[in-house]
Design a protein around this motif. Structure first.
Motif, PDB file in Angstrom:
ATOM      1  N   ILE A 116       0.874  -1.169   0.000  1.00 35.83           N
ATOM      2  CA  ILE A 116       0.000   0.000   0.000  1.00 35.83           C
ATOM      3  C   ILE A 116       0.912   1.220   0.000  1.00 35.83           C
ATOM      4  O   ILE A 116       1.682   1.428   0.950  1.00 35.83           O
ATOM      5  CB  ILE A 116      -0.940  -0.004   1.218  1.00 35.83           C
ATOM      6  N   PRO A 117       0.879   2.023  -1.067  1.00 36.43           N
ATOM      7  CA  PRO A 117       1.790   3.163  -1.170  1.00 36.43           C
ATOM      8  C   PRO A 117       1.512   4.249  -0.131  1.00 36.43           C
ATOM      9  O   PRO A 117       0.365   4.505   0.226  1.00 36.43           O
ATOM     10  CB  PRO A 117       1.535   3.690  -2.586  1.00 36.43           C
ATOM     11  N   VAL A 118       2.595   4.861   0.348  1.00 33.69           N
ATOM     12  CA  VAL A 118       2.510   6.013   1.244  1.00 33.69           C
ATOM     13  C   VAL A 118       3.406   7.085   0.622  1.00 33.69           C
ATOM     14  O   VAL A 118       4.630   6.976   0.678  1.00 33.69           O
ATOM     15  CB  VAL A 118       2.967   5.673   2.681  1.00 33.69           C
ATOM     16  N   PRO A 119       2.821   8.118   0.004  1.00 32.59           N
ATOM     17  CA  PRO A 119       3.618   9.109  -0.721  1.00 32.59           C
ATOM     18  C   PRO A 119       4.508   9.952   0.190  1.00 32.59           C
ATOM     19  O   PRO A 119       4.195  10.142   1.372  1.00 32.59           O
ATOM     20  CB  PRO A 119       2.563   9.984  -1.405  1.00 32.59           C
ATOM     21  N   ALA A 120       5.598  10.454  -0.354  1.00 34.18           N
ATOM     22  CA  ALA A 120       6.477  11.362   0.379  1.00 34.18           C
ATOM     23  C   ALA A 120       5.673  12.595   0.788  1.00 34.18           C
ATOM     24  O   ALA A 120       4.957  13.177  -0.022  1.00 34.18           O
ATOM     25  CB  ALA A 120       7.655  11.766  -0.503  1.00 34.18           C
ATOM     26  N   GLY A 121       5.768  12.954   2.055  1.00 33.58           N
ATOM     27  CA  GLY A 121       5.055  14.126   2.545  1.00 33.58           C
ATOM     28  C   GLY A 121       3.544  13.975   2.531  1.00 33.58           C
ATOM     29  O   GLY A 121       2.821  14.960   2.609  1.00 33.58           O
ATOM     30  N   GLY A 122       3.040  12.748   2.443  1.00 37.06           N
ATOM     31  CA  GLY A 122       1.598  12.534   2.339  1.00 37.06           C
ATOM     32  C   GLY A 122       1.081  11.512   3.329  1.00 37.06           C
ATOM     33  O   GLY A 122       1.833  10.943   4.124  1.00 37.06           O
ATOM     34  N   THR A 123      -0.219  11.284   3.262  1.00 30.00           N
ATOM     35  CA  THR A 123      -0.894  10.349   4.162  1.00 30.00           C
ATOM     36  C   THR A 123      -1.724   9.372   3.352  1.00 30.00           C
ATOM     37  O   THR A 123      -2.409   9.776   2.409  1.00 30.00           O
ATOM     38  CB  THR A 123      -1.811  11.109   5.141  1.00 30.00           C
TER      39      THR A 123
END
Length: 186
Positions: A116-123
């Motif tokens: 499950i991707p977790v983007p840089a600087g994101g939620t």
């Protein structure tokens, strides 16, 4: 000689003005209503591992005692993207990362995912109808007030343990039909 016609509204104008002033005076002089008391915030699980913050972790009390679901949010404060790549729980040795997707016909279909991707600087939020953790083959029924330890592993090599409370369902129960057959989603 000009004749004057009586204005039928003339006697009412002072009365209307007086009523408006009275309303204005009473509305300004009245005490503001006290706000309704806010319900105490429900405690949910949280943890941090390096630049990854896990928050708002909870498990609705399972409708089917053998299958549960965990919802949470993962925030990545790093400058590079990461991904949740694995999950373990204290409630059962069988847990999966899942996503509910909409088919061409509009039906929801759950499938196990590798990450499950977790983007840089994101939620990335794990919610009903989206990404979530399925806990399968729960040997002992879970009840409101119980706590489950959930361990998330990440592509970056980081790992986080979060204490997840079992809480009352706060809305319509999600449809996890098909989850009672353990082999149906592997």
């Amino acid at each position: 000689m000009r004749t004057r016609t009586a204005n039928p509204f003339a006697p009412r104008l002072p009365l209307a003005a007086a009523l408006a002033l009275a309303l204005l005076a009473t509305s300004c002089a009245s005490e503001p209503e006290a706000p309704e008391p806010v319900a105490a915030a429900v405690e949910r699980g949280s943890a941090q591992s390096e630049e990854l913050l896990i928050e708002d972790a909870w498990m609705p009390e399972p409708a089917n005692p053998e299958v549960g679901v965990v919802y949470l949010a993962v925030t990545n404060t790093a400058a590079t993207a990461d991904a949740v790549t694995g999950v373990r729980t204290s409630a059962s040795p069988d847990a999966d990362l899942c996503n509910t997707e909409t088919t061409d016909s509009g039906a929801g279909m759950m499938r196990v995912v590798d990450e499950i991707p977790v983007p840089a600087g994101g939620t990335t939020t794990f919610v009903d109808g989206g990404y979530h953790v399925m806990v399968n083959d729960i040997p002992e029924p879970l009840e409101v007030g119980d706590t489950v330890t959930v361990t998330l592993t990440f592509a970056s090599g980081s790992e986080a343990d979060v204490e997840v409370p079992v809480q009352e369902m706060t809305g319509p129960a999600p449809d996890h039909s098909g989850h009672d057959d353990h082999d149906a989603h592997h």
